[in-house]
Design an enzyme around this catalytic site. Structure first.
Site: not given
Length: 216
Positions: A111, A170, A197
């Protein structure tokens, strides 16, 4: 053969310890191939009221690599901004980790950490960080920073071998944002999964990870 040493760079509101916990399945999946070493970002994430949260999303002591909102000291991957706060200190933290805990064969980011790793790869290829000698990079739910001052990181495709992992469901970093990051690499390898995610580590993903790591 000794396992490859991989520096792991967590996401926003995580830290090295919480990311290690969340990637237990990946460590198990890759244990014969890679030793994962975890680093915490230097910046504490504050709550809106200015108090440091005791626990955020199950994470004690949430950290970040940079802030897109300089005043609020907060971050959103979708936030367009002219300038950011904290990136130089984070690069310094990686430099120190490489010097003290390295050398590392590769680097993995999740991320915000994956977006940060792309910047680190740029700095390495431009020979701006002589301590860095990563031979490969793995990006999970990566993206290009929307900050104007970070555009320089995406000027030309990077040569470092890269594996880009992202979930088709996601909702935090949509797969379209991860696909945009692919344009920053000359020969990106891609692993998609049907989930959201997180760092996928099911047996179905083992071969792709291992085939990529076996190149090194």
């Amino acid at each position: 053969m000794a396992p490859l040493r991989v520096l792991c760079v967590h996401g926003y509101r995580q830290n090295g310890g919480s990311f290690r916990e969340k990637t237990g399945a990946l460590r198990k999946l890759l244990k014969k191939h890679a030793e994962l070493v975890y680093l915490s970002a230097p910046h504490c994430v504050q709550e809106a009221g200015g108090e440091a949260p005791e626990k955020e999303n199950g994470n004690v002591d949430p950290k970040g690599w940079w802030f897109s909102d300089v005043q609020a000291r907060s971050f959103s991957a979708l936030q367009q901004c002219e300038e950011s706060l904290g990136l130089d200190e984070s690069v310094k933290a990686v430099r120190e980790a490489v010097r003290i805990q390295g050398p590392f064969d590769g680097i993995l980011g999740f991320s915000q950490g994956a977006a940060f790793v792309a910047m680190l790869c740029f700095l390495q290829e431009q020979k701006l960080e002589p301590e860095f000698s990563f031979r490969f990079a793995i990006f999970v739910a990566g993206f290009r920073s929307a900050c104007e001052e970070h555009k320089r990181f995406y000027n030309s495709p990077l040569e470092i071998p890269s594996l880009h992992v992202f979930g088709l469901e996601d909702r935090v970093i949509p797969d379209s944002m991860s696909r945009e990051l692919l344009l920053s690499f000359q020969d990106p390898q891609v692993l998609t999964h049907p989930g959201g995610h997180f760092v996928p580590a099911a047996s179905a993903h083992r071969q792709t990870y291992q085939d990529f790591l076996n190149r090194f």
